[in-house]
Structure formats: structure tokens, C-alpha cells
Design a protein around this motif. Structure first.
Motif, PDB file in Angstrom:
ATOM      1  N   ASN A 128     -10.633 -16.647  28.428  1.00  0.00           N
ATOM      2  CA  ASN A 128     -10.649 -17.950  27.739  1.00  0.00           C
ATOM      3  C   ASN A 128     -11.607 -18.023  26.554  1.00  0.00           C
ATOM      4  O   ASN A 128     -11.892 -19.124  26.052  1.00  0.00           O
ATOM      5  CB  ASN A 128     -10.989 -19.083  28.714  1.00  0.00           C
ATOM      6  CG  ASN A 128      -9.879 -19.349  29.693  1.00  0.00           C
ATOM      7  OD1 ASN A 128      -8.731 -18.969  29.472  1.00  0.00           O
ATOM      8  ND2 ASN A 128     -10.197 -20.004  30.793  1.00  0.00           N
TER       9      ASN A 128
ATOM     10  N   ILE B  35      -4.883 -21.169  25.804  1.00  0.00           N
ATOM     11  CA  ILE B  35      -5.888 -21.191  26.860  1.00  0.00           C
ATOM     12  C   ILE B  35      -5.569 -22.287  27.863  1.00  0.00           C
ATOM     13  O   ILE B  35      -5.783 -22.140  29.064  1.00  0.00           O
ATOM     14  CB  ILE B  35      -7.288 -21.413  26.262  1.00  0.00           C
ATOM     15  CG1 ILE B  35      -7.679 -20.226  25.381  1.00  0.00           C
ATOM     16  CG2 ILE B  35      -8.332 -21.614  27.354  1.00  0.00           C
ATOM     17  CD1 ILE B  35      -8.983 -20.425  24.652  1.00  0.00           C
ATOM     18  N   SER B  36      -5.086 -23.411  27.362  1.00  0.00           N
ATOM     19  CA  SER B  36      -4.763 -24.565  28.188  1.00  0.00           C
ATOM     20  C   SER B  36      -3.601 -25.312  27.541  1.00  0.00           C
ATOM     21  O   SER B  36      -3.062 -24.888  26.512  1.00  0.00           O
ATOM     22  CB  SER B  36      -5.980 -25.487  28.310  1.00  0.00           C
ATOM     23  OG  SER B  36      -6.278 -26.073  27.050  1.00  0.00           O
TER      24      SER B  36
END
Length: 409
Positions: free
Chosen positions: A257, A200-201
Motif C-alpha cells: 500500500n 490501494i482502496s
């Protein structure tokens, strides 16, 4: 008409007025399809219509040209182009199984896409200039790893995942563009087998393992350093012989997300879905081929309420039966593609809101109607896809890297 067709029509009209075409020369597009004809002229003034139909009626020599322009399939202008620079002048080789496309840390100074690819024998490729040049790297100079998942965030930062039983399932991270890698996770149980990695990140990522003690296993990191197993009590039990495929790194996906999806094969062809990053789960059967060790769903993609799954039998490159299915209601119900891809496909991705791409060891296809109908676009041997800003890259055996080209735009 496409922009290319409009331009050709305008030129045809002018040619008709100034000197009707009398001789045609055809060129061949990159995918082997005939392109638009070229011509030579003799001076002869004509009064020509401003419409394609008028030209067809009034200017006989133009008819062949306009029929070619107006009737040519849009798919003929779309194709995969192999980047041969990876293999030139070297015996460096790898069966590439995963690809990631991202932006540079400073996109204003370095606007070209950054491409990472990973595969067999611990080998990786990285390009900082959109695929013009590649740097060849090794994750581990010791035992050869099968790197079947990669997630990159810029030219320096990336995670890579190796697949294999127990300790051969690993996750590494680099902050140096792949020149140094830190081992962050290694499996400890013999049944543990990592199939895919998604992020997601830069700090929050997930990886999927085949069932251990009857349930699929998800591990995650929330700080980019430490990995832990998510609680499995809400995960639906795996069916007998059910597993996931590590063919393309895309049997696992995250949407918006927060929603996790993964697809399965062998004993079943199902879609597992968590709306809350693994806290709760549901599972739905799909009509994709199942029942043999080489059959199943291999890849899943979502955009809005549309989900598309591809797969089939990896031992039958040309068998189109039950190789693609789609859902228009967020996975509640599934339909087989009315016109399926041309055989087994291991990866699928949305190029944009209207276009889906799929690749496999037996060829490639495109769909412009949410996965219901597929059109063949090539015969390359490819495993995985990455999409960035409307451009796609795919990878395969022999260190093959291909780029999607749409010549009609």
C-alpha cells in the motif's frame, strides 16, 4: 508425496495384499499429461511391505504403478482450464487484456469470487459466481475503446482504463455492476498514453502513462472521483525510445500500500521504484531483452524481498532469451532466470508464497523457486492474470478466460 500420491500408494498396498494388479488403464489429465494408472485384479493374497520401496521389491506388478506415482512431475498435475461458457451460443468477442478478481459485498451470503475482465471494442465480462456464468457489457456504446486495465472491489464497484493516444486514454467508474459508467478522466496531450491502472482502496488509485516531455507520468485519485497528475520533478528521465507496455495491465504494481513499481521496454528494460507513493523515485536496469520496439519488461510482481519481471519480444512467442529475471534483495540486483519461460510472457503473479505463474501469447509457465526456474504448463494464448485466495484466472484473445487448477492438492 502429495496427498494424491499417498492415497494411490495406500490403494496399491491394499491391492497387493488382496490381489496383485495385472492390467493397467491410463487416463489423461486436463493438460494432456498421463494421470495415475487404474487396474483390474485377480484374487491372490500376498504379504506386502508398508513402504513404496518394499512394494517395488516384493510385488512386481505394482512397480509400474509406484514408479508412475513417485516419479511423475508435480507440474503434470497443474494446468490452466479454459472456460468455454463465455463464448457458447454467441458471436460476442473481445481480445481481453485485463482481469480482476475480488469478493462480493456480502461474502457470507455470496461466497463465490467475483471476476471482471476487459478488452477490445469497449467490452467487459463480469461473473458473480466464480466464473460459472458471465454477464457481457459495454463501457461506451459509441467509439470503440481498448480497455487494458480494470480494478474491481465487488460485484458493483469497479474502475476501467482505456489505452490510446491523448483523449483515447480514459478512466471510467461504475457503481452499478457495469450497467452504467461515469467518465472520470481523459488525456489531453497527444503523447499521453495510459498503460496500467492499480488501486490501494476504493478511493485511492494510480495510473501510468508513457513519457510526456521526457518523463513517465503518474496520475492518481484520493477520493475515488477526481484525478490529478503527480509532480514529476523527482521522476528519473526516460531514456531514448523508452516506454511501457499496456499488454496486461501489470507493468505497474503497488506493494504494501505504499511502494510503487513499474517496468519499461523498447529503449530500455528498467524498474522504476517509489517507496512513498510517488514522492521520490529510483530506477534500476534489468537483464530483460531491450533495444527493439517489441522488446522489454512487461510485468512485475513482488512478495517480501522477492521481485520477478517477465517480458521478452512480443513478436516472438517462442523465443525464451531474456524473458524473465528475478531479484532477491528488493530490486537492488537482478538475475536472469536459469531456466526461462518458453517464450514471450506478458504477465506474472504470485499464486502463493511458493508459486509464481506467468502467461503470454505463446504459453504459460510455473516457478516454485522464486523465478529462477520455470516449467511449461500450457500452450494457450493468454494476456493477463489475477489471483485471489490461492486461485488464479487469466484472460486472452477471443474472449478467452482460463482458471488455474492444481490437481495435486
Amino acid at each position: 508425496m502429495s496427498s494424491e500420491q499417498k492415497e494411490a500408494f495406500s490403494e496399491a498396498k491394499q491391492r497387493c495384499q488382496d490381489g496383485a494388479p495385472t492390467q493397467f488403464e491410463h487416463i489423461i489429465a486436463s493438460n494432456g499429461a498421463p494421470s495415475l494408472p487404474r487396474w483390474s485384479t485377480k484374487s491372490r493374497k500376498l504379504q506386502c511391505s508398508s513402504s513404496p520401496l518394499g512394494l517395488l521389491l516384493e510385488c512386481a506388478p505394482v512397480r509400474i504403478l509406484l514408479l508412475t506415482i513417485l516419479l511423475v512431475s508435480p507440474a503434470a498435475a497443474q494446468s490452466w482450464t479454459i472456460d468455454t461458457s463465455v463464448m457458447e451460443g454467441s458471436r460476442w468477442n473481445s481480445n481481453l487484456r485485463a482481469v480482476s478478481a475480488t469478493h462480493a459485498r456480502d461474502p457470507e451470503r455470496h461466497p463465490a469470487p467475483v471476476i471482471w475482465a476487459s478488452g477490445s471494442d469497449s467490452r467487459l465480462l463480469r461473473s458473480n459466481d466464480g466464473g460459472k456464468h458471465y454477464t457481457r457489457q459495454l463501457v461506451n456504446s459509441g467509439r470503440a475503446l481498448d480497455l487494458r486495465g480494470i480494478q474491481a472491489f465487488n460485484e458493483k464497484l469497479a474502475y476501467v482504463m482505456s489505452s490510446g493516444p491523448g483523449k483515447m486514454s480514459r478512466i471510467y467508474k461504475t457503481h452499478s455492476g457495469g450497467f452504467a459508467w461515469k467518465l472520470q478522466f481523459s488525456g489531453s496531450r497527444p503523447q499521453f498514453f495510459l498503460d496500467a491502472l492499480v488501486c490501494i482502496s476504493e478511493k485511492e488509485c494510480f495510473a501510468l502513462s508513457d513519457p510526456v516531455d521526457g518523463r513517465f507520468v503518474l496520475i492518481s485519485t484520493t477520493d475515488g472521483e477526481h484525478w490529478k497528475e503527480l509532480p514529476g520533478d523527482t521522476m528519473p528521465p526516460a531514456l531514448p525510445d523508452e516506454s511501457a507496455f499496456a499488454a496486461s495491465g501489470s507493468c505497474l504494481a503497488i506493494y504494501d500500500n505504499r511502494e510503487i513499481y513499474f517496468v519499461t521496454g523498447h529503449g530500455a528494460a528498467r524498474v522504476f521504484h517509489s517507496p512513498d507513493l510517488g514522492r521520490t523515485w529510483t530506477v534500476t536496469a534489468t537483464p530483460i531483452a531491450k533495444g527493439n520496439p517489441s522488446w522489454g519488461a512487461f510485468s512485475i510482481a513482488r512478495l517480501g524481498s522477492i521481485l520477478v519481471v517477465v517480458g521478452g519480444d512480443y513478436n516472438d512467442d517462442a523465443g525464451p532469451e531474456r524473458t524473465a529475471a528475478y531479484s532477491l534483495d528488493q530490486g537492488a540486483t537482478w538475475n536472469l532466470a536459469a531456466v526461462p519461460p518458453g517464450g514471450f510472457r506478458s504477465a506474472v503473479a504470485f499464486l502463493d508464497r511458493n508459486t509464481l505463474l506467468t502467461v503470454g501469447t505463446g504459453g504459460e509457465d510455473v516457478s516454485t523457486d522464486q523465478g529462477a526456474h520455470w516449467t511449461r504448463t500450457g500452450d494457450f494464448d493468454l494476456n493477463a492474470i489475477a489471483v485471489l485466495d490461492g486461485t488464479a484466472w487469466a484472460v486472452g484473445p477471443n474472449a478467452t478466460i482460463a482458471r488455474w487448477s492444481d490437481h495435486s492438492r
